[in-house]
Design a protein around this motif. Structure first.
Motif, PDB file in Angstrom:
ATOM      1  N   ALA A 176       0.833  -1.203   0.000  1.00 29.42           N
ATOM      2  CA  ALA A 176       0.000   0.000   0.000  1.00 29.42           C
ATOM      3  C   ALA A 176       0.868   1.254   0.000  1.00 29.42           C
ATOM      4  O   ALA A 176       0.562   2.245  -0.694  1.00 29.42           O
ATOM      5  N   ALA A 177       1.955   1.235   0.766  1.00 31.00           N
ATOM      6  CA  ALA A 177       2.842   2.395   0.804  1.00 31.00           C
ATOM      7  C   ALA A 177       3.492   2.628  -0.551  1.00 31.00           C
ATOM      8  O   ALA A 177       3.662   3.780  -0.977  1.00 31.00           O
ATOM      9  N   TRP A 178       3.851   1.550  -1.216  1.00 29.08           N
ATOM     10  CA  TRP A 178       4.480   1.661  -2.537  1.00 29.08           C
ATOM     11  C   TRP A 178       3.451   1.874  -3.654  1.00 29.08           C
ATOM     12  O   TRP A 178       3.820   2.249  -4.769  1.00 29.08           O
ATOM     13  N   GLN A 179       2.189   1.566  -3.362  1.00 29.00           N
ATOM     14  CA  GLN A 179       1.149   1.576  -4.399  1.00 29.00           C
ATOM     15  C   GLN A 179       1.602   0.740  -5.586  1.00 29.00           C
ATOM     16  O   GLN A 179       1.503   1.136  -6.753  1.00 29.00           O
ATOM     17  N   SER A 180       2.085  -0.457  -5.255  1.00 29.40           N
ATOM     18  CA  SER A 180       2.696  -1.307  -6.276  1.00 29.40           C
ATOM     19  C   SER A 180       1.707  -2.330  -6.813  1.00 29.40           C
ATOM     20  O   SER A 180       0.758  -2.715  -6.127  1.00 29.40           O
ATOM     21  N   PRO A 181       1.941  -2.799  -8.047  1.00 27.97           N
ATOM     22  CA  PRO A 181       0.990  -3.703  -8.697  1.00 27.97           C
ATOM     23  C   PRO A 181       1.090  -5.151  -8.227  1.00 27.97           C
ATOM     24  O   PRO A 181       0.146  -5.912  -8.398  1.00 27.97           O
ATOM     25  N   ALA A 182       2.229  -5.543  -7.706  1.00 24.01           N
ATOM     26  CA  ALA A 182       2.418  -6.942  -7.302  1.00 24.01           C
ATOM     27  C   ALA A 182       3.341  -6.964  -6.097  1.00 24.01           C
ATOM     28  O   ALA A 182       4.216  -6.120  -5.952  1.00 24.01           O
ATOM     29  N   MET A 183       3.162  -7.949  -5.248  1.00 24.75           N
ATOM     30  CA  MET A 183       4.000  -8.049  -4.062  1.00 24.75           C
ATOM     31  C   MET A 183       4.437  -9.496  -3.889  1.00 24.75           C
ATOM     32  O   MET A 183       3.629 -10.419  -4.060  1.00 24.75           O
ATOM     33  N   CYS A 184       5.686  -9.682  -3.582  1.00 21.11           N
ATOM     34  CA  CYS A 184       6.172 -11.038  -3.313  1.00 21.11           C
ATOM     35  C   CYS A 184       5.381 -11.626  -2.148  1.00 21.11           C
ATOM     36  O   CYS A 184       4.946 -10.919  -1.246  1.00 21.11           O
ATOM     37  N   THR A 185       5.171 -12.923  -2.169  1.00 26.62           N
ATOM     38  CA  THR A 185       4.371 -13.574  -1.130  1.00 26.62           C
ATOM     39  C   THR A 185       5.166 -14.565  -0.305  1.00 26.62           C
ATOM     40  O   THR A 185       4.636 -15.132   0.658  1.00 26.62           O
ATOM     41  N   LYS A 186       6.426 -14.785  -0.676  1.00 24.17           N
ATOM     42  CA  LYS A 186       7.249 -15.754   0.048  1.00 24.17           C
ATOM     43  C   LYS A 186       8.709 -15.368  -0.107  1.00 24.17           C
ATOM     44  O   LYS A 186       9.062 -14.577  -0.997  1.00 24.17           O
ATOM     45  N   PRO A 187       9.580 -15.894   0.751  1.00 21.64           N
ATOM     46  CA  PRO A 187      11.007 -15.595   0.606  1.00 21.64           C
ATOM     47  C   PRO A 187      11.527 -16.050  -0.751  1.00 21.64           C
ATOM     48  O   PRO A 187      11.030 -17.008  -1.347  1.00 21.64           O
ATOM     49  N   GLY A 188      12.534 -15.338  -1.221  1.00 17.60           N
ATOM     50  CA  GLY A 188      13.159 -15.701  -2.484  1.00 17.60           C
ATOM     51  C   GLY A 188      14.347 -16.635  -2.277  1.00 17.60           C
ATOM     52  O   GLY A 188      14.578 -17.158  -1.182  1.00 17.60           O
ATOM     53  N   LEU A 189      15.090 -16.821  -3.323  1.00 17.69           N
ATOM     54  CA  LEU A 189      16.240 -17.720  -3.296  1.00 17.69           C
ATOM     55  C   LEU A 189      17.444 -17.021  -2.672  1.00 17.69           C
ATOM     56  O   LEU A 189      17.845 -15.948  -3.108  1.00 17.69           O
ATOM     57  N   LYS A 190      18.015 -17.650  -1.652  1.00 13.03           N
ATOM     58  CA  LYS A 190      19.241 -17.146  -1.055  1.00 13.03           C
ATOM     59  C   LYS A 190      20.412 -17.450  -1.978  1.00 13.03           C
ATOM     60  O   LYS A 190      20.320 -18.301  -2.856  1.00 13.03           O
ATOM     61  N   ALA A 191      21.523 -16.765  -1.755  1.00 13.76           N
ATOM     62  CA  ALA A 191      22.617 -16.723  -2.731  1.00 13.76           C
ATOM     63  C   ALA A 191      23.009 -18.080  -3.286  1.00 13.76           C
ATOM     64  O   ALA A 191      23.061 -18.283  -4.511  1.00 13.76           O
ATOM     65  N   VAL A 192      23.312 -19.038  -2.410  1.00  9.09           N
ATOM     66  CA  VAL A 192      23.753 -20.349  -2.892  1.00  9.09           C
ATOM     67  C   VAL A 192      22.657 -21.004  -3.719  1.00  9.09           C
ATOM     68  O   VAL A 192      22.909 -21.527  -4.816  1.00  9.09           O
ATOM     69  N   ASP A 193      21.432 -20.959  -3.229  1.00  9.16           N
ATOM     70  CA  ASP A 193      20.320 -21.550  -3.969  1.00  9.16           C
ATOM     71  C   ASP A 193      20.014 -20.776  -5.241  1.00  9.16           C
ATOM     72  O   ASP A 193      19.570 -21.355  -6.241  1.00  9.16           O
ATOM     73  N   LEU A 194      20.234 -19.473  -5.224  1.00 11.43           N
ATOM     74  CA  LEU A 194      19.976 -18.665  -6.399  1.00 11.43           C
ATOM     75  C   LEU A 194      20.861 -19.107  -7.562  1.00 11.43           C
ATOM     76  O   LEU A 194      20.385 -19.271  -8.706  1.00 11.43           O
ATOM     77  N   PHE A 195      22.140 -19.335  -7.291  1.00 12.32           N
ATOM     78  CA  PHE A 195      23.026 -19.740  -8.376  1.00 12.32           C
ATOM     79  C   PHE A 195      22.826 -21.202  -8.764  1.00 12.32           C
ATOM     80  O   PHE A 195      23.081 -21.583  -9.911  1.00 12.32           O
TER      81      PHE A 195
END
Length: 855
Positions: free
Chosen positions: A352-371
């Motif tokens: 709401a503060a950002w008035q953004s169209p989409a919001m992440c709903t869960k944690p993302g990939l941490k560095a090791v898992d990201l690569f």
């Protein structure tokens, strides 16, 4: 020229600097982080401001492009990936070198507009275990204390922190406090004897990863000796019987310390109310890193030693803006303003503060898992900002391959060539330190301004602007900022949400402040600088948590490789590698090995040692490391060395809570590298690493190289020209078949352009003298002598980088009567600028068995 107040771009101490466009650098005497002190790296910043090697225009596929084409391509490829594969198919990997404003807009774009939390940062390699430990204990990622606590403590315990080399200004602050109050005690807990150990009254050389056993033992001792604070526990901490029971199941003898040493430490800690426990990467970079953090915090909670002057657990960050990144939600499992990504109300309020169209709903990939996701094809578009994961991540070659496997990759960076830049499709030229404006937050929660004092070179742009330009091209509103001041105001105002949800971060008083004139400001603004003085924490019930911790199983590998920093270099040397001053101290990768292990492996000083898959290091034999362990620095890359890249050796795993990799826990094999020949070269030209072992460094007259090969070259002059990168001019060659020594001088227009020394054993030559001859009119044969004239004593290997003082000069001064660190400084100037070399001066005097002054 006008001096500009700014902040150092290196470690998390956050030192204030007075900088001038002509490269003059001074410590800011009014900045409360350093009061004018600077370390060797900060002092040499003026040597790193040239634009040699800079990326000055966008590149697509290795070819120059204009900004319009580059930004359109990035926006189009990210938009296409999201459309075809969903928001979790794209990712950003950022950096603790980004300014807070850069960090903020990157997280806003990814988490609030793209709608994925796949944005992580190299701070995952640095402080993620501390973040996790803080949240478990306090309810939010709160650093309780302040640097003033180091001045007021009666006991400072340094855990896994070579403060003298990694945070030298804080080390000097503690040294000054100890000189002023000799009763102050310092304990150094580290598997390795380091420069920091020189300050310690007690050094605990524990086994690697036995920290939980040590502090669990301390907790049990505190309970058994009735040194706990029952009133504090009853009023401010959730019942901790499980934590105590788990502590009793630990065996402190797993540390390898004697019962007498353990008792000495436990009694000292228990009997000294004003105790600060300072910890850093030796705690964090472990498969049990989060548990180590909580083991330390448990002891402070059990005694109520937190939130008061001179007491508390204190994490010191490794990067200049690791804290600022944490504040804006820079990690994949966080939201801006210290909000929780798992909490739907937090997500809704931020959206709401950002008035953004989409919001992440869960944690993302941490560095090791990201690569890993890059490697297996889940990530379709990747944007890396201001970092070099193809070097800094564990199993770096696999990470480089993973980056290449992503269909579309982009890197924002200052430098035209990095190991990571060689893997990507698009390079975007970013403005660097001294060229862009913003804020950083240091280890004690102090927000400071980084101000521009140099013009931005070429077509480079600030990171925030690049991010916002891409966001706009992706069709997103909310990124129309006029400059970093607008971004900061939005972010500072947003932190009202933190207080709204009972969290700690509140920068709202700064939202309307004069951004250009903003002084160094610690949060919470206008309140006590210490958190938890009132015993209120940020869990829902207002109480802290003591965590029940099991002692991890300790491994007994062939060798355990401990990695870290050296005094005069920073991360992957893209900045510090430009400085001849900083390159003079330790100019090549090395492995520190215990004498008993060296004997078994058959290696002598200056031999070469192959670790793991064949990474090669110069041998440094020392009893500062324990048998069965090795230490090697992390700084060298493929741009500066063909081998000696420590993170090419896979680490043993990650912390299961924080996702931080165990960069200090690799299990390796070690064998002697049987070189056919060894070489040393100095040249006016910039050399490139080419031989099996080959490391280059800047000198005051050009470049130097250490190298080794398998087979003796058929043509030594050709070999010399290849290594020194001088193909023209005349050559003078001396070869002695009896000793296997060869020396080549290359003369251009009557002046020495390069010197090359080779032998079948490690080369013995006065390296500093050889480098000084480049550009001189000394005859070739005289230059090949490899030593100074009789009336010019050899200064020896550099100890004090600031004043270029060598070990032989120091020994001579000591032998002539300079029997204290202070007197050594008066005679030679060593240690009188940044003070980073003072521990080495003290150790030198100690080895010479001379009495040493108290300082």
């Amino acid at each position: 020229m006008k001096q500009v107040r700014t902040t150092c771009p290196y470690c998390g101490v956050g030192c204030g600097i007075l900088a001038s466009p002509d490269g003059r650098i001074e410590g800011d005497p009014d900045h409360p982080a350093n009061f004018g002190r600077l370390c060797s790296k900060g002092s040499a910043l003026g040597e790193t401001l040239d634009i040699q090697g800079r990326l000055l225009a966008p590149q697509i596929g290795g070819r120059r492009a204009d900004w319009t084409a580059a930004l359109d391509l990035v926006a189009d490829r990210f938009t296409a990936a999201i459309s075809q594969h969903g928001p979790d198919s794209v990712a950003i990997y950022g950096s603790g070198q980004l300014l807070t404003e850069d960090y903020y807009v990157a997280n806003k774009l990814m988490k609030g507009y793209i709608g994925s939390a796949n944005i992580d940062t190299n701070s995952r390699l640095c402080m993620a275990s501390t973040v996790a430990g803080h949240k478990r204990a306090f309810g939010t990622d709160t650093v309780p204390g302040t640097y003033e606590d180091l001045d007021e403590a009666d006991l400072i315990v340094l855990v896994g922190s070579n403060l003298a080399w990694c945070h030298p200004v804080l080390y000097q602050r503690i040294a000054a406090a100890k000189a002023a109050r000799p009763a102050l005690r310092v304990v150094n807990i580290d598997p390795r004897m380091t420069a920091t150990s020189a300050l310690a009254d007690l050094h605990l050389q524990i086994k690697a990863d036995s920290d939980v056993a040590l502090f669990n033992g301390l907790l049990a001792h505190l309970v058994d000796t009735q040194a706990i604070d029952l009133d504090y526990l009853n009023n401010h901490v959730v019942v901790c019987r499980d934590a105590v029971a788990a502590a009793r199941q630990s065996d402190p003898r797993d540390t390898g310390l004697t019962p007498q040493t353990l008792q000495q430490f436990y009694q000292l800690w228990a009997g000294t109310p004003r105790v600060v426990t300072v910890y850093s990467q030796g705690v964090n970079q472990s498969t049990s890193g989060t548990d180590k953090v909580n083991a330390i915090i448990n002891c402070h909670l059990a005694t109520g030693r937190i939130g008061q002057p001179g007491m508390g657990p204190f994490s010191v960050t490794g990067q200049p803006n690791a804290m600022g990144g944490r504040e804006v939600g820079g990690l994949a499992n966080m939201l801006a303003a210290h909000l929780d990504i798992e909490d739907a109300d937090h997500r809704a309020a931020l959206q709401a503060a950002w008035q953004s169209p989409a919001m992440c709903t869960k944690p993302g990939l941490k560095a090791v898992d990201l690569f890993k996701a890059c490697a297996d094809g889940r990530i379709k578009a990747l944007w890396i900002m201001s970092t070099n994961p193809a070097v800094s991540m564990p199993d770096a070659p696999a990470v480089a391959d993973a980056i290449r496997n992503v269909p579309f990759t982009v890197l924002s960076d200052m430098m035209a060539r990095t190991d990571t830049g060689d893997c990507v499709d698009v390079l975007l030229p970013a403005a660097g330190w001294g060229e862009k404006s913003g804020t950083v937050t240091n280890s004690e929660r102090r927000v400071s301004r980084q101000r521009a004092f140099l013009p931005i070179p070429g077509e480079a742009r600030p990171d925030w602007q690049i991010i916002c330009d891409v966001a706009g091209r992706m069709g997103f509103d909310g990124f129309d900022f006029a400059g970093p001041a607008d971004i900061f105001r939005e972010y500072a105002a947003l932190t009202r949400l933190s207080r709204q949800f009972g969290k700690d971060l509140d920068l709202t008083p700064l939202a309307n402040a004069d951004y250009d004139a903003l002084p160094p400001t610690q949060w919470p603004v206008g309140q006590s600088p210490r958190f938890f003085a009132d015993g209120r924490f940020f869990h829902a019930d207002g109480k802290a948590r003591m965590i029940a911790l099991k002692t991890p199983a300790l491994t007994t590998p062939t060798f355990r490789l401990n990695t870290g920093r050296i005094r005069d270099q920073w991360h992957t040397m893209t900045r510090t590698g430009k400085s001849a001053t900083l390159g003079a101290h330790l100019a090549e990768p090395y492995a520190e090995i215990h004498p008993s292990d060296a004997t078994v492996l058959g290696v002598a000083p200056a031999d070469l040692l192959a670790l793991g898959d064949g990474q090669i290091f110069r041998v440094l034999i020392s009893d500062r490391v324990a048998p069965g362990t090795l230490f090697a620095p992390m700084h060298w890359t493929r741009q500066t060395a063909t081998s000696g890249l420590v993170n090419s050796i896979p680490a043993i795993g990650v912390d299961p809570v924080s996702g931080q990799p165990a960069l200090k826990g690799a299990q390796v094999t070690a064998t002697r590298f049987d070189a056919g020949w060894y070489g040393f070269a100095v040249s006016a030209a910039q050399m490139a690493p080419t031989r099996p072992y080959h490391a280059i460094a800047r000198t005051r007259t050009g470049w130097q190289a250490e190298c080794a090969g398998y087979k003796l070259p058929m043509d030594w002059e050709a070999e010399a020209r290849t290594i020194t990168a001088i193909s023209h001019g005349d050559a003078a060659t001396l070869h002695d078949p009896a000793t296997g020594q060869t020396r080549v001088a290359i003369i251009v227009d009557g002046r020495i352009s390069a010197l090359f020394f080779a032998a079948t054993d490690p080369v013995v030559v006065n390296r500093q003298h050889a480098a000084s001859l480049i550009g001189s009119a000394v005859g070739g044969l005289a230059a090949l002598a490899g030593r100074t004239a009789a009336d010019k004593p050899d200064p020896g290997a550099t100890v004090c980088a600031c004043f270029n003082v060598g070990v032989n000069t120091l020994r001579a001064a000591a032998a002539a009567g300079a029997q204290s660190v202070e007197r050594i400084g008066e005679v030679t100037c060593a240690g009188t600028n940044c003070g980073s070399c003072k521990p080495e001066l003290a150790a030198l005097l100690d080895r010479m068995q001379l009495p040493m002054a108290a300082e």
